[in-house]
Design an enzyme around this catalytic site. Structure first.
Site, PDB file in Angstrom:
ATOM      1  N   GLY A 123      -4.594  62.954 -59.364  1.00 28.48           N
ATOM      2  CA  GLY A 123      -5.190  61.548 -60.120  1.00 28.48           C
ATOM      3  C   GLY A 123      -4.579  60.266 -59.426  1.00 28.48           C
ATOM      4  O   GLY A 123      -4.176  60.286 -58.503  1.00 28.48           O
TER       5      GLY A 123
ATOM      6  N   ASP B  13     -10.401  63.016 -66.617  1.00 29.30           N
ATOM      7  CA  ASP B  13     -10.612  61.659 -67.365  1.00 29.30           C
ATOM      8  C   ASP B  13     -11.685  61.043 -66.595  1.00 29.30           C
ATOM      9  O   ASP B  13     -12.056  59.959 -67.394  1.00 29.30           O
ATOM     10  CB  ASP B  13      -9.356  60.711 -67.489  1.00 29.30           C
ATOM     11  CG  ASP B  13      -8.126  61.566 -68.225  1.00 29.30           C
ATOM     12  OD1 ASP B  13      -8.409  62.462 -68.899  1.00 29.30           O
ATOM     13  OD2 ASP B  13      -6.926  61.228 -67.909  1.00 29.30           O
TER      14      ASP B  13
HETATM   15  O1  F6P Z   1      -4.975  62.898 -67.345  1.00 30.75           O
HETATM   16  C1  F6P Z   1      -5.372  64.074 -67.945  1.00 30.75           C
HETATM   17  C2  F6P Z   1      -4.832  64.222 -69.395  1.00 30.75           C
HETATM   18  O2  F6P Z   1      -5.395  65.550 -70.005  1.00 30.75           O
HETATM   19  C3  F6P Z   1      -5.139  63.091 -70.231  1.00 30.75           C
HETATM   20  O3  F6P Z   1      -6.424  63.184 -70.789  1.00 30.75           O
HETATM   21  C4  F6P Z   1      -4.339  63.351 -71.540  1.00 30.75           C
HETATM   22  O4  F6P Z   1      -3.883  62.021 -72.145  1.00 30.75           O
HETATM   23  C5  F6P Z   1      -3.108  63.793 -70.744  1.00 30.75           C
HETATM   24  O5  F6P Z   1      -3.304  64.253 -69.307  1.00 30.75           O
HETATM   25  C6  F6P Z   1      -2.189  64.773 -71.391  1.00 30.75           C
HETATM   26  O6  F6P Z   1      -1.181  65.029 -70.614  1.00 30.75           O
HETATM   27  P1  F6P Z   1      -0.314  66.566 -70.916  1.00 30.75           P
HETATM   28  O7  F6P Z   1      -0.816  67.521 -70.145  1.00 30.75           O
HETATM   29  O8  F6P Z   1       1.123  65.927 -70.218  1.00 30.75           O
HETATM   30  O9  F6P Z   1       0.032  66.516 -72.405  1.00 30.75           O
END
Ligand code: F6P
Length: 363
Positions: free
Chosen positions: A117, A142
């Protein structure tokens, strides 16, 4: 033989394996390229001993249907601000990109395909500027990366969210309840918006349109007659009330400053405090949106991205991100893709169509 290194970085997402397979399959048509993978983003390259794996037809056979990434991933240890222990025991964040590029060359790599990303693509751009031939592939559920119609993984997340939403709709109406479903998306409301349209939500709250709590309360109450009625709300994790803030906890070290999550509970409390009498239930979909097999759409887009990434490598077109733009597979400079965030346009056709369907955005 020329050597290509492939890495998957940041949060995982359905379709990563399909990209890897696409790269390897396309490379195997050439006689002078071999493909390697680095475990857990670039960590596999940076560690001593290295953790690298040769990727060939056998390694990638059938992996396009599998969730996650066979290479593993991490959203920690960004080489642009790498936590390094100092002689006095303190930890300093240092830019290790020049060293990473040196190490890539020392290990005999001629090019890198970095799948990730916005954070990972900032790393791609930094490596490119430091002299490494790099191609990027846009990943994230996202859909917040600029310059591409869709990132791969997004449609699968929407499908998962939409199926869950359908299940909540039937229980909402059976119990005359207000159901609030929280979806991911960081600072963009794409997953929420698509899910709301697909599922027929009454209310959709997204970061791009801070909501007027009183207006939401009135909308909810208007759907009840003599205590009977139901409301289905989809809320993006980054949504916030007008003059309010996002619901978040302290971010983990080396990552975003805050970790979003829990806004459905915040909204539930706000509605109760504002006098909504109906029963309210909350569902946080969380990482179910990131896991599991990619739907066909994402398998296709990810596979094509993989092949196209390898073709950019073959034609020596580096510093580029493969994209789907205006429904055409092409590429744009990585620099351009990371220069802006892809927000939902509140005046755009999708939001307007959603409003035409009677979906209320709290504005
Ligand atoms: O960027 C992808 C994402 O899933 C977001 O939608 C979310 O805020 C974040 O990553 C969650 O991250 P983690 O896996 O570190 O909890």
């Amino acid at each position: 033989m020329k050597k290509l290194l492939v890495a998957t970085g940041g949060g995982d997402c359905p379709g990563l394996n399909a990209v890897i397979r696409g790269i390897v399959k396309r490379a195997s048509k050439e006689s002078d390229w071999e493909v390697w993978g680095s475990f857990e983003a670039l960590n596999g390259l940076m560690e001593e001993p290295t953790r690298l794996v040769r990727l060939d037809g056998k390694t990638v056979a059938g992996i396009h249907v599998k969730g996650g990434t066979i290479l593993g991933t991490t959203n920690k240890g960004n080489p642009m601000s790498y936590p390094e222990k100092q002689p006095d025991g303190s930890v300093k964040l240092v830019n290790r990109i020049p060293w990473v590029v040196e190490r890539l060359k020392e290990k005999g790599f001629d090019a890198v395909v970095n799948i990730g990303g916005d954070g990972s693509q900032a790393i791609s751009q930094a490596m490119f500027e430091a002299g490494m031939p790099v191609v990027g592939v846009p990943k994230t559920i996202d859909n917040d990366l600029n310059s591409t119609d869709f990132t791969f993984g997004f449609q699968t997340a929407v499908q998962t969210a939409s199926e869950s939403f359908d299940r909540l709709v039937t229980t909402a109406s059976s119990h005359h309840r207000v159901m609030i479903m929280e979806v991911m998306g960081r600072d963009a409301g794409w997953i929420a918006l698509y899910t709301a349209i697909s599922g027929g939500a009454e209310i959709c709250l997204i970061p791009e349109i801070p909501y007027d709590l009183q207006a939401v309360v009135e909308k909810v109450n208007a759907r009840y007659v003599d205590g009977r009625g139901f409301v289905n709300i989809v809320i993006a994790e980054g949504a916030k009330p007008k003059d309010g803030t996002v619901t978040a906890t302290q971010g983990e070290e080396g990552r975003h400053a805050v970790r979003l999550g829990g806004v459905c509970y915040a909204l539930s409390q706000q509605l109760k405090d504002a006098g909504v009498k109906a029963d309210i239930r909350e569902t946080v979909l969380g990482h179910t949106q990131r896991g599991g097999t990619p739907i066909a759409y994402d398998r296709v887009i990810a596979s094509v991205f993989g092949v196209r990434a390898m073709e950019l490598v073959l034609s020596g077109k580096f510093g580029e991100l493969v994209v789907l733009k205006n429904n055409e597979y092409t590429s744009v400079p990585i620099k351009e893709a990371i220069s802006a965030y892809n927000y939902v346009d509140p005046q755009g056709a999708l939001v307007q169509a959603a409003k035409g369907l009677g979906i209320f955005f709290g504005d």
